[in-house]
Design an enzyme around this catalytic site. Structure first.
Site, PDB file in Angstrom:
ATOM      1  N   TYR A   1       1.648  -4.369   6.870  1.00  0.00           N
ATOM      2  CA  TYR A   1       2.581  -3.786   7.839  1.00  0.00           C
ATOM      3  C   TYR A   1       2.429  -4.536   9.153  1.00  0.00           C
ATOM      4  O   TYR A   1       1.307  -4.790   9.608  1.00  0.00           O
ATOM      5  CB  TYR A   1       2.262  -2.301   8.071  1.00  0.00           C
ATOM      6  CG  TYR A   1       3.100  -1.689   9.178  1.00  0.00           C
ATOM      7  CD1 TYR A   1       4.288  -1.016   8.892  1.00  0.00           C
ATOM      8  CD2 TYR A   1       2.720  -1.811  10.515  1.00  0.00           C
ATOM      9  CE1 TYR A   1       5.069  -0.481   9.895  1.00  0.00           C
ATOM     10  CE2 TYR A   1       3.504  -1.285  11.537  1.00  0.00           C
ATOM     11  CZ  TYR A   1       4.673  -0.616  11.219  1.00  0.00           C
ATOM     12  OH  TYR A   1       5.451  -0.098  12.223  1.00  0.00           O
TER      13      TYR A   1
ATOM     14  N   GLU B   1      10.234  -4.500  13.087  1.00  0.00           N
ATOM     15  CA  GLU B   1       9.228  -3.995  12.146  1.00  0.00           C
ATOM     16  C   GLU B   1       9.412  -4.640  10.787  1.00  0.00           C
ATOM     17  O   GLU B   1      10.528  -4.694  10.271  1.00  0.00           O
ATOM     18  CB  GLU B   1       9.363  -2.477  12.013  1.00  0.00           C
ATOM     19  CG  GLU B   1       8.323  -1.865  11.091  1.00  0.00           C
ATOM     20  CD  GLU B   1       8.599  -0.388  10.825  1.00  0.00           C
ATOM     21  OE1 GLU B   1       7.895   0.449  11.401  1.00  0.00           O
ATOM     22  OE2 GLU B   1       9.537  -0.084  10.070  1.00  0.00           O
TER      23      GLU B   1
END
Ligand code: GDP
Ligand code: MN
Length: 378
Positions: free
Chosen positions: A101, A189
């Site tokens: 992530y 993101e």
């Protein structure tokens, strides 16, 4: 403005960030053709602004044209958190060895960008962050110095990566930071950031929120200048530079100041009713802007039979009573309200504003509580 995944990936690809090859499809047949063109194993992905598509079954692995058509047909019939799915992204399948992530967003309290990184990316990231917050690496970036190589490498090491993996992550992060600056994003993101079997990093998903205040210098706004899925009134609000959001309650309202309007939303609920919209004219709004604002509220009351009353709250300091209340007068002179209008006026020469509003048939109350109670129980 939030972008769809396919739009976000296109922008990132142009800036040299590794994303899978993919094609956009709007019909099952196009999805089938895309799989043939990509040549084999592929992923069919619903294009929706909300996340959590994987868990909702809207990301399907396919290998043949028939499978892609079936998956495409099923996904195009679905709605995801209230959104209708109109487009699919068909991508070549990435061989996943590991999911990471990585995000860059603006930390408003710290007043600078913040990198969040985690070695356990994928669809369970929220749970990882909730149960083991220490697994999430946070690092602020000095905007004047930019992100430096050793800082990017430190993020990789803090994630527990070593050797070539750490170098690859550091390089990817530097590229992502450059994109963050270049695109004027609020949020960039990548989840999952896939480590492939060959040790390459690929952005398998991308979420981008552009800063609308940079619209004047971001070419993307020539492709699309407002978020999809806005209602007609919300679009009209944007055009008139008013912060308007549709809600589904019984009290339509406007105020001059976001904090004031948020308090109204709470108070309306406190008195047992529900707000029909959010509308902030901003401080120091002109008479014309106040008129536009009440015009929106009157339209809302006209169109939405659930609306039972209108509530106005003005706090006068940089706003003048002649502008705030004058705009209300102008709007009511054009359109009579279907429902009763309640108001409260505080601040500089409030009595002038109150008098103007009364002359237009508005019921004025001395306190925000009394005005809201009256509107909520109308
Ligand atoms: P989200 O659930 O809306 O965030 O959608 P994502 O694009 O992140 O996809 C959810 C999950 O689907 C990912 O975490 C992966 O596990 C899986 N996935 C997505 N694309 C691929 C791919 O190309 N190959 C493989 N093997 N899995 C993928
Ligand atoms: Mn994702």
């Amino acid at each position: 403005m939030r972008l769809y995944e396919y739009e976000a990936k296109q922008l990132l690809r142009e800036l040299g960030i590794a994303v899978p090859n993919g094609l956009v499809a709007s019909t099952p047949e196009e999805a089938g053709a895309a799989v043939l063109e990509l040549g084999g194993d592929a992923v069919v992905k619903a294009q929706a602004l909300a996340g959590g598509r994987g868990k909702a079954g809207l990301i399907r692995l396919v290998s043949t044209r028939e499978e892609a058509e079936q998956a495409g047909a099923a996904i195009l019939e679905a709605t995801h958190r209230g959104e209708r799915i109109e487009k699919l992204l068909v991508e070549e399948r990435v061989q996943v060895a590991r999911e990471l992530y990585l995000s860059i967003s603006v930390d408003r309290l710290a007043g600078c960008p913040v990198i969040l990184a985690c070695a356990e990316g994928g669809v369970e990231i929220e749970e990882v962050a909730a149960i083991r917050p220490e697994a999430v690496v946070r690092r602020h970036v000095d905007v004047l110095k930019g992100l430096r190589t050793h800082e990017a490498l430190q993020v990789a090491r803090d994630m527990g990566l070593m050797g070539d993996d750490a170098v690859a992550l550091g390089r990817f992060l530097l590229g992502l930071y450059a994109a963050f600056v270049q695109l004027d994003t609020h949020l960039l993101e990548v989840n999952p950031l896939v480590v492939t079997a060959e040790g390459k990093l690929v952005a398998a998903d991308a979420k981008v929120i552009l800063d609308d205040d940079s619209a004047f210098r971001q070419p993307f706004y020539r492709i699309r200048n407002s978020e999809p899925g806005l209602s007609a009134l919300e679009r009209e609000g944007r055009e008139k530079k008013l912060s308007y959001v549709d809600l589904d309650g019984t009290v339509a309202l406007m105020g001059n100041g976001a904090g004031l309007v948020l308090s109204l939303l709470d108070l309306i609920r406190h008195f047992g009713a529900t707000p029909a919209n959010f509308l902030d004219t901003g401080g120091g709004a002109s008479r014309a802007k106040a008129k536009d604002a009440l015009g929106l509220v009157l339209k809302k009351a006209e169109q939405d039979p659930r609306v039972k009353s209108i509530l106005l709250a003005f706090s006068l300091s940089i706003s003048l009573p002649e502008d705030a209340a004058g705009g209300v007068l102008d709007a009511l002179a054009e359109t009579k309200s279907r429902v009763p209008v309640f108001a409260v006026v505080h601040g500089t020469r409030a009595e002038v504003g109150e008098e103007l509003l009364r002359s237009a048939g508005v019921r004025v109350f001395p306190s925000i509580q009394e005005a809201t109670r009256a509107a909520a129980t109308a």
